[in-house]
Design an enzyme around this catalytic site. Structure first.
Site, short mmCIF file in Angstrom:
data_model
loop_
_atom_site.label_atom_id
_atom_site.label_comp_id
_atom_site.label_asym_id
_atom_site.label_seq_id
_atom_site.Cartn_x
_atom_site.Cartn_y
_atom_site.Cartn_z
N ASP A 113 0.87 -1.18 0.00
CA ASP A 113 0.00 0.00 0.00
C ASP A 113 0.91 1.23 0.00
O ASP A 113 2.11 1.12 0.24
CB ASP A 113 -0.89 -0.04 1.25
CG ASP A 113 -1.84 1.15 1.33
OD1 ASP A 113 -2.27 1.65 0.28
OD2 ASP A 113 -2.11 1.59 2.47
N ASP A 115 -0.17 5.14 1.10
CA ASP A 115 -0.41 6.04 2.24
C ASP A 115 -0.44 5.26 3.55
O ASP A 115 -1.18 4.29 3.69
CB ASP A 115 -1.75 6.78 2.05
CG ASP A 115 -1.71 7.74 0.89
OD1 ASP A 115 -1.27 8.88 1.07
OD2 ASP A 115 -2.10 7.33 -0.24
N ASP A 305 -2.12 -0.60 5.61
CA ASP A 305 -2.58 -0.06 6.90
C ASP A 305 -4.07 0.21 6.95
O ASP A 305 -4.60 0.59 8.00
CB ASP A 305 -1.84 1.26 7.19
CG ASP A 305 -2.38 2.42 6.37
OD1 ASP A 305 -2.52 2.26 5.12
OD2 ASP A 305 -2.70 3.46 6.95
#
Length: 361
Positions: A113, A115, A305
């Site tokens: 991922d 961000d 996240d």
């Protein structure tokens, strides 16, 4: 169901890069994930609210509760809960030997991922820059393993942040996928694969983006981002007392678009097409493109996240291959096997993988 589309790379490449998306990727029903060593926490559908109802009498306060649940501080629990959670999802740094031992004799494929994983979470999403050290580490990682960035951002935006031509990029939650622009060292890969299963929704997405820009301009701090195949409404800088107002504005637009759905991310409302496509489907598509669809000697590792990354974690559990790693300082319901606390730990873990691979050559 809406017919899915695959778009091929530009003709100037001189290569036949047509990619067929297996129907199973769109139609497969979610199966109960197999038990893995160490157990796992089943993701709570009530807490995730991944498909918030838009029509049929959905209440605004349920949206607000979902928005509140996406705040990192809402996950703070007692020390005992933290310890129990860490027992179930130990640090990937501390368990590094366990992870690499499980991967022996198999091809590791990395999925990251952006961000909150490669870059810190910031108030202004346009300033979510990754560090030079992180970029250098990811570059070395891609020299050791096939590596993909899987992000909710549009593909062009995340590429401008990362600036590494040797990676695979899956933007818009996997609805816009392209392979390395300068080819790949991995023989099984299709160099310029370009998959856009929701291309027919582009005019609708642009229309909704314009309407949301107009509707939300009266809410201080709200930011609407056009991520090509989805629209993101960021509320990180919106006062909590204004969340009901923002939710009502979003709902007033989406009620007229039954082909779009609302999902929840980290301090963001995501508007996406209703097709059965997410980060988990993107992971499966990329593995198939690399030639690992039905292989037993592949070992995918996915690090993320956000709630949207849970789709990928779940796919890994269903496949019984590889591991998911959740980036979080607080306990969360997750299907990931391991955890890391922040991007700096992600960088440390990636560097360990690079060092381990180089020592094995």
């Amino acid at each position: 169901m809406t017919k899915q589309k695959v778009v091929v790379a530009e003709a100037k490449s001189g290569m036949d890069t047509t990619v067929v998306v297996p129907p199973a990727l769109f139609t497969a029903e979610v199966k109960k994930p197999p038990l893995m060593p160490g157990g796992y926490i089943t993701v709570s559908k009530k807490k995730l609210l991944q498909n918030i109802e838009i029509n049929g009498g959905a209440r605004i306060n349920s949206w607000v509760e979902s928005m509140r649940a996406s705040s990192p501080t809402s996950h703070r629990k007692s020390t005992q809960d933290q310890t129990t959670w860490m027992d179930r999802h130990p640090s990937a740094l501390k368990m590094f030997d366990e992870i690499t031992n499980a991967s022996k004799g198999k091809q590791i494929v990395m999925f990251l991922d952006y961000d909150g994983t490669l870059s810190p979470i910031v108030d202004d999403p346009d300033r979510a820059y990754m560090s030079d050290a992180m970029r250098a580490t990811v570059r070395k990682l891609a020299g050791c393993f096939p590596t993909a960035i899987v992000s909710g951002r549009c593909r062009d935006k995340v590429y401008n942040f990362v600036k590494l031509a040797e990676l695979y990029y899956a933007g818009s939650h996997g609805m816009d996928i392209r392979g390395p622009s300068k080819g790949s060292k991995y023989k099984k890969s299709a160099p310029s694969v370009l998959c856009q299963p929701a291309s027919e929704y582009l005019p609708m997405i642009d229309e909704v983006y314009g309407l949301l820009m107009e509707k939300t301009k009266s809410t201080p701090g709200a930011k609407v981002e056009n991520n090509k195949f989805c629209v993101s409404v960021h509320f990180r800088c919106v006062e909590e007392k204004k969340w009901s107002e923002l939710a009502a504005q979003v709902r007033s637009v989406l009620k007229d678009y039954p082909k779009l759905r609302l999902t929840q991310g980290r301090k963001v409302l995501e508007i996406r097409p209703t097709i059965k496509w997410d980060k988990g489907k993107a992971l499966e598509f990329l593995l198939e493109s690399l030639g690992y669809a039905n292989c037993t000697d592949v070992f995918p590792i996915y690090i993320g996240d956000d709630r949207t990354d849970e789709d990928a974690f779940m796919v890994l559990r269903e496949r019984g291959q590889g591991f998911g790693i959740l980036v979080s300082k607080f306990p969360k319901d997750t299907s990931a096997s391991y955890s890391l606390q922040e991007p700096s730990e992600v960088m440390d873990f990636l560097q360990l993988l690079v060092d381990w691979k180089r020592c094995s050559w």
